[in-house]
Scaffold this active site. Structure first.
Site, PDB file in Angstrom:
ATOM      1  CE  LYS A  88      -4.356   0.969   2.378  1.00  0.00           C
ATOM      2  NZ  LYS A  88      -5.007   0.922   3.674  1.00  0.00           N
TER       3      LYS A  88
HETATM    4  C1  E4P Z   1      -8.196   1.992   3.597  1.00  0.00           C
HETATM    5  O1  E4P Z   1      -7.447   1.053   3.104  1.00  0.00           O
HETATM    6  C2  E4P Z   1      -8.057   2.546   4.944  1.00  0.00           C
HETATM    7  O2  E4P Z   1      -7.557   1.614   5.584  1.00  0.00           O
HETATM    8  C3  E4P Z   1      -9.455   2.855   5.408  1.00  0.00           C
HETATM    9  O3  E4P Z   1     -10.461   2.477   4.675  1.00  0.00           O
HETATM   10  C4  E4P Z   1      -9.655   4.273   5.852  1.00  0.00           C
HETATM   11  O4  E4P Z   1     -10.875   4.214   6.612  1.00  0.00           O
HETATM   12  P1  E4P Z   1     -11.536   5.264   7.726  1.00  0.00           P
HETATM   13  O5  E4P Z   1     -11.723   6.797   6.967  1.00  0.00           O
HETATM   14  O6  E4P Z   1     -12.412   4.835   8.377  1.00  0.00           O
HETATM   15  O7  E4P Z   1     -10.059   5.366   8.742  1.00  0.00           O
END
Ligand code: E4P
Length: 222
Positions: A88
């Site tokens: 990522k």
């Molecule tokens: C995506 O990969 C992120 O980890 C995640 O969906 C972020 O979500 P949040 O806005 O609930 O922290």
């Protein structure tokens, strides 16, 4: 649509796996910190533990570095941990360069922190395997997150990009349903949003009636 769960909590990952609908996991540094996982070796072991629970699906592991050379080192190490690891990478200039490098070297990537169609286009051009538009965080600032998913769907279909749209920052069951209507390839959200899909009051009252009728019939025949 593939269902990923957005957590580093092993119990929740096991629960989603047991339900039989889990296609993968996304994590991020905040989610790892929430579970109290810190220090290089513990973090790396935790990624492997997640991969072993998921078995077949992709697991996104995020780089912490923000410069190209460090991202490459970190991403190559993450990818070597398990064949299901997807690296990522944040949507920044060095991140785009790193995604191009990883793509050219057979390492799959998830471009994260995407909040505009232009960013999603750039991620696809660099060859990202997944792009993660954060719909919940857009909704939080009074901007329609789902509209962004629609825009990206149109752009990717126009040009046949292989990059999968991973609707991220999903907060509730209607996000999941609406992403499915639009044609997001994947959604990632909390286990609670997936479990909420189960619920309908007519299911509960219908089942209670079926069971009561069955019991009545059994009693009158005994
Ligand atoms: C995506 O990969 C992120 O980890 C995640 O969906 C972020 O979500 P949040 O806005 O609930 O922290």
């Amino acid at each position: 649509m593939k269902f990923f769960i957005d957590t580093a909590n092993l119990d929740q990952i096991r629960e989603a796996k047991d339900l039989g609908v889990l296609d993968g996991v996304t994590t991020n540094p905040s989610l790892m910190a929430k579970e109290g996982i810190s220090g290089h070796d513990r973090v790396m072991k935790h990624y492997v533990d997640i991969c072993e629970i998921v078995q077949e699906g992709d697991v996104s592991a995020e780089v912490i570095s923000t410069n190209y050379d460090e991202m490459i080192k970190e991403g190559e190490f993450l990818a070597s941990l398990h064949p299901n690891i997807v690296v990522k990478v944040p949507m920044i200039k060095d991140g785009i360069k790193a995604i191009r490098y990883f793509t050219d070297h057979g390492i799959r990537t998830n471009c994260t922190l995407v909040f505009s169609a232009g960013q999603a286009l750039l991620a696809a051009k660099a060859g990202a395997s997944y792009v993660s538009p954060f719909i919940g965080r857009l909704d939080d600032i009074s901007t329609d997150g789902l509209e962004l998913i629609e825009q990206i769907r149109i752009i990717y279909d126009n040009y046949g990009f292989d990059t999968e749209i991973l609707a991220a920052s999903v907060r509730h069951p209607m996000h999941i349903v609406q992403c499915a209507e639009i044609g997001a390839d994947v959604m990632t959200g909390p286990l609670s949003a997936i479990m909420a899909l189960l619920k309908h009051p007519l299911t509960d009252s219908g089942l209670a009636q079926f069971l009561a009728d069955h019991k009545k019939a059994a009693e009158s025949n005994s």
